[in-house]
Scaffold this active site. Structure first.
Site, mmCIF file in Angstrom:
data_model
loop_
_atom_site.group_PDB
_atom_site.id
_atom_site.type_symbol
_atom_site.label_atom_id
_atom_site.label_comp_id
_atom_site.label_asym_id
_atom_site.label_seq_id
_atom_site.Cartn_x
_atom_site.Cartn_y
_atom_site.Cartn_z
ATOM 1 N N GLU A 266 0.812 -1.213 0.000
ATOM 2 C CA GLU A 266 0.000 0.000 0.000
ATOM 3 C C GLU A 266 0.847 1.266 0.000
ATOM 4 O O GLU A 266 0.518 2.235 -0.684
ATOM 5 C CB GLU A 266 -0.965 0.017 1.181
ATOM 6 C CG GLU A 266 -2.159 -0.931 1.032
ATOM 7 C CD GLU A 266 -1.854 -2.360 1.466
ATOM 8 O OE1 GLU A 266 -0.714 -2.632 1.895
ATOM 9 O OE2 GLU A 266 -2.766 -3.213 1.368
ATOM 10 N N HIS B 168 -10.741 -5.006 10.438
ATOM 11 C CA HIS B 168 -11.445 -5.001 9.148
ATOM 12 C C HIS B 168 -12.843 -4.398 9.247
ATOM 13 O O HIS B 168 -13.700 -4.668 8.412
ATOM 14 C CB HIS B 168 -11.584 -6.426 8.604
ATOM 15 C CG HIS B 168 -10.325 -7.011 8.078
ATOM 16 N ND1 HIS B 168 -9.277 -7.375 8.885
ATOM 17 C CD2 HIS B 168 -9.926 -7.308 6.812
ATOM 18 C CE1 HIS B 168 -8.297 -7.878 8.138
ATOM 19 N NE2 HIS B 168 -8.671 -7.853 6.880
HETATM 20 C C1 LIG Z 1 -2.215 -4.402 4.521
HETATM 21 C C2 LIG Z 1 -3.238 -5.307 3.950
HETATM 22 N N1 LIG Z 1 -3.543 -5.211 2.645
HETATM 23 C C3 LIG Z 1 -4.473 -6.009 2.101
HETATM 24 C C4 LIG Z 1 -5.114 -6.945 2.861
HETATM 25 C C5 LIG Z 1 -6.173 -7.832 2.265
HETATM 26 N N2 LIG Z 1 -5.652 -9.190 2.161
HETATM 27 C C6 LIG Z 1 -5.920 -10.108 3.116
HETATM 28 S S1 LIG Z 1 -5.143 -11.539 2.832
HETATM 29 C C7 LIG Z 1 -4.470 -10.969 1.408
HETATM 30 C C8 LIG Z 1 -3.581 -11.844 0.610
HETATM 31 C C9 LIG Z 1 -2.406 -12.265 1.397
HETATM 32 O O1 LIG Z 1 -1.597 -13.072 0.638
HETATM 33 P P1 LIG Z 1 -0.380 -13.833 1.272
HETATM 34 O O2 LIG Z 1 0.393 -12.898 2.126
HETATM 35 O O3 LIG Z 1 0.326 -14.507 0.188
HETATM 36 O O4 LIG Z 1 -1.051 -14.881 2.268
HETATM 37 P P2 LIG Z 1 -2.090 -16.044 1.885
HETATM 38 O O5 LIG Z 1 -3.445 -15.449 1.914
HETATM 39 O O6 LIG Z 1 -1.725 -16.575 0.560
HETATM 40 O O7 LIG Z 1 -1.932 -17.039 2.977
HETATM 41 C C10 LIG Z 1 -4.852 -9.649 1.175
HETATM 42 C C11 LIG Z 1 -4.449 -8.849 0.016
HETATM 43 C C12 LIG Z 1 -4.799 -6.997 4.224
HETATM 44 N N3 LIG Z 1 -5.413 -7.844 5.037
HETATM 45 N N4 LIG Z 1 -3.846 -6.184 4.743
#
Ligand SMILES: Cc1ncc(C[n+]2csc(CCOP(=O)(O)OP(=O)(O)O)c2C)c(N)n1
Lengths: 338, 352
Positions: B77, B146
């Protein structure tokens, strides 16, 4: 020496039981969600081996911090599944008294310093736990689990630099499950390797097969040894796969193929370990079935425990936070009698 | 009646935003979108547009405008919202998606130190025509990180405009206004509004079901009267405007005529519309889902107390979330949220 040969029977069976418990727990969560008792969660099915192989080396006073997808981290660190299930259902008997829910499970007594819903957010906190150990002269290890997506956050890079210059006992564990929501790893990670980034900060970065708990165990052993010995951090990039959608109703076939899913499922971590245990004669079919049954019974009991537990009382809303408004100068709960 | 009117376009909030984005991208080649999974399946031809945005606000846009203008980002972000500031300062009109407002902490520096300040600090020589879309709101069993309704914290900063639609009609008009504005504008979309259609089948205006197809702008800095009344003013923002309308309907059954002011613009603030209503009804209940301290609600309360003191029959009353993080457990979350009963009981207390 072939993988897993030096690992004692007790550890192997603990890892087996832990992974099976995680899987049964996640399956139960899905049923709870389908029944409308929780609004959804990030399932860790497929990724059980990663925290299991790591936590097999940890003591209760070592710290683990997780992300939004963290049930498997909690179970591997020894958090009580009754309390976890109660937390998911928002009950007062939950790990967080029902106030945190699926993305925030914490149990300090077990060394689980919390899951976290903000991607990347726990990485600096883990670094701080390791700093604390250093200042106190303790040999505890602090482990943070995060996804491939989180590797895009500046917080990771700042923390790796801090841990590098101060030689902190942190283990950065990236669970590279190939996706961040619907974004493929190969699109979002420049250079194509997360492990390679550790070199820039002067400490080891290793890639491991996260579907193989024996390999995870081996790689983690060296990282934990380094951390305890004060030799500094390690970054582990575990190659793994989430079998289900990102969250609740997400349909993963909108961004990946059935063939790909089948390829990863064919390397299932539980099937892999059970084959090893049987081949090496560590235990027989009957013993493994008994473990399977015990895990299922524990999860069923957790679900019952959660169901029978009470929701928090209204006053819990105002507990645990500095609050000079609780008694109601504003029109809120007390006045409205809600 | 509207429902049977020919050409009625009863879009959902989500569809209305989607239409606004599409029309502005068609109109102006410098408009582009960045965010996490605004398309989804990035780099995979077979899976293009897998998500179309975390709330599906951007669905279909990549097909029309391509991946240069509908740009999936890593979870960075600070990086991509900061890049939005830089692109805005150099001739583009970026729209960046901050999935949940609680994540602003990751990129607060870019929003508060750069987007908000550059124009002023550089003597007016650089503009930052950046639109930040974000989601707000509890009620989804998603816990403390959230579920926040943080707009007060942005309204605190000079240089940021903040708007909060209350339905599909205002959503379309405010998104278009934000994109065309030469200053950074944050649009706060409430999670509980996004799947919904307009609130009132009887009406033909901002509060009806119909969303006009031709692009239109709702002026930033202007509030609207969502329901006229004479006995008490209820002020809402976004979702709480609906809560106020429900409360007004219940108050009507009890013989009171409540006026509902829909803030729409949090910064700048339409003092005139607010004060005019309060001076007429002589009583005000301010309803806000954000934390109560140093908030839009406390700001409005101060405004009314300072500027309309002589007109008031009762002190201004606030119905807000409590001064606590958002709890996960559903019964606690229900207790947390301002709702119709609380607004009605606050109104009755100032009417007494
Ligand atoms: C700072 C932030 N940006 C966006 C999100 C929304 N979000 C939640 S999980 C996710 C994907 C995370 O991917 P990864 O770190 O690869 O973990 P995975 O879900 O694959 O276990 C996103 C974009 C968030 N929770 N926090």
């Amino acid at each position: 020496m072939a993988k897993g040969i030096g690992i004692d029977r007790r550890t192997l069976l603990w890892m087996y039981e832990t992974m099976v418990t995680i899987r049964r727990f996640e399956e139960q969560c899905k049923r709870e969600a389908d029944a409308g008792k929780l609004s959804g969660m990030h399932s860790s099915v497929g990724q059980e081996a990663v925290p299991t192989g790591i936590c097999a080396h940890l003591r209760t006073d070592d710290y683990v911090l997780g992300n939004h997808r963290s049930h498997h981290h909690c179970i591997a660190k020894g958090v009580d599944i009754n309390e976890m299930m109660a937390e998911l259902l928002g009950k007062v008997t939950g790990t967080n008294r029902g106030k945190g829910g699926t993305m925030h499970i914490a149990d300090i007594g077990k060394g689980m310093l919390g899951a976290n819903g903000v991607v990347g957010s726990n990485i600096p906190v883990t670094t701080g736990a390791a700093l604390s150990a250093k200042l106190k002269g303790e040999d505890t290890v602090s482990v943070v689990f995060f996804g491939d997506g989180a590797s895009g956050q500046g917080a990771l890079h700042e923390s790796m630099n801090l841990a590098g210059i101060w030689k902190l006992g942190v283990i950065f564990v990236c669970e590279n499950n190939r996706y961040a929501e619907a974004t493929p790893f190969e699109y979002s990670v420049a250079g194509g390797s997360i492990a390679a980034r550790a070199a820039g900060y002067g400490f080891p970065g290793v890639r491991a097969d996260g579907q193989d708990v024996l390999e995870m165990y081996e790689v983690a052993g060296e990282a934990v040894r380094r951390a305890r010995a004060g030799e500094g951090p390690t970054l582990i990039e575990a190659q793994t796969y989430r079998y289900l959608g990102h969250f609740g109703a997400d349909n993963p076939l909108l961004y990946r193929s059935e063939e790909e899913e089948a390829r990863y499922r064919a390397k299932d971590c539980i099937a892999g370990l059970s084959a090893h245990i049987l081949e090496e004669g560590v235990a027989g079919e009957a013993e493994l079935s008994a473990i399977d049954e015990r895990a299922l019974a524990a999860v069923t009991a957790a679900s019952r425990f959660a169901d029978e537990s009470a929701f928090p009382e209204d006053r819990e809303l105002f507990a645990d936070v500095y609050n000079d408004y609780a008694s109601g100068r504003f029109t809120r709960h007390a006045e409205s009698g809600a | 009646m509207s429902e049977t009117r020919e050409n009625l376009r009863a879009l959902t909030f989500t569809q209305a935003v989607n239409e606004a984005l599409r029309q502005e991208m068609e109109r102006d080649g410098t408009v582009f979108i960045m965010g996490e999974d605004v398309a989804g399946g990035a780099g995979r031809a077979d899976f293009e547009d897998a998500w179309g945005g975390p709330f599906r606000l951007t669905k279909g846009l990549i097909g029309e405008f391509g991946p240069d203008r509908v740009r999936d980002t890593p979870i960075s972000e600070a990086g991509f919202i900061g890049a939005g500031v830089g692109a805005a300062a150099t001739g583009m009109r970026p729209i960046v998606d901050l999935m949940f407002v609680g994540f602003f902490g990751v990129c607060g520096d870019q929003i508060m130190n750069n987007a908000a300040k550059m124009h002023y600090m550089f003597g007016g020589k650089v503009g930052v025509p950046l639109t930040i879309m974000t989601s707000i709101g509890a009620g989804t069993n998603s816990a403390a990180q959230h579920s926040e309704t943080l707009y007060s914290i942005f309204a605190h900063f000079p240089g940021l405009k903040c708007v909060c639609p209350s339905g599909p009609y205002s959503a379309k008009g405010l998104h278009i206004a934000a994109i065309r504005d030469d200053d950074p504008v944050i649009v706060f979309n409430h999670a509980l509004l996004m799947g919904r259609r307009g609130a009132n089948v009887e009406r033909d205006d901002v509060y009806g079901l119909h969303v006009p197809e031709d692009p239109y702008v709702l002026p930033i800095g202007k509030s609207l009267v969502a329901r006229e009344g004479a006995d008490v003013t209820l002020i809402g923002t976004g979702y709480t405007t609906l809560v106020c309308c429900e409360a007004a309907a219940q108050l009507a059954e009890q013989g009171y005529s409540a006026e509902v002011v829909d803030l729409l613009s949090i910064s700048p603030l339409d003092e005139e519309t607010i004060l005019e209503s309060v001076m007429k009804t002589r009583k005000v209940v301010i309803v806000d889902e954000d934390y109560p301290r140093c908030s839009v609600a406390s700001d409005l309360s101060a405004l009314v107390a300072e500027e309309a003191f002589d007109y008031l029959d009762a002190p201004p009353k606030r119905v807000t979330a409590p001064h606590t993080p958002v709890p996960y457990s559903q019964p606690l979350e229900a207790l947390y949220l301002p709702n119709r009963e609380r607004v009605v009981s606050a109104a009755l207390s100032v009417l007494a």
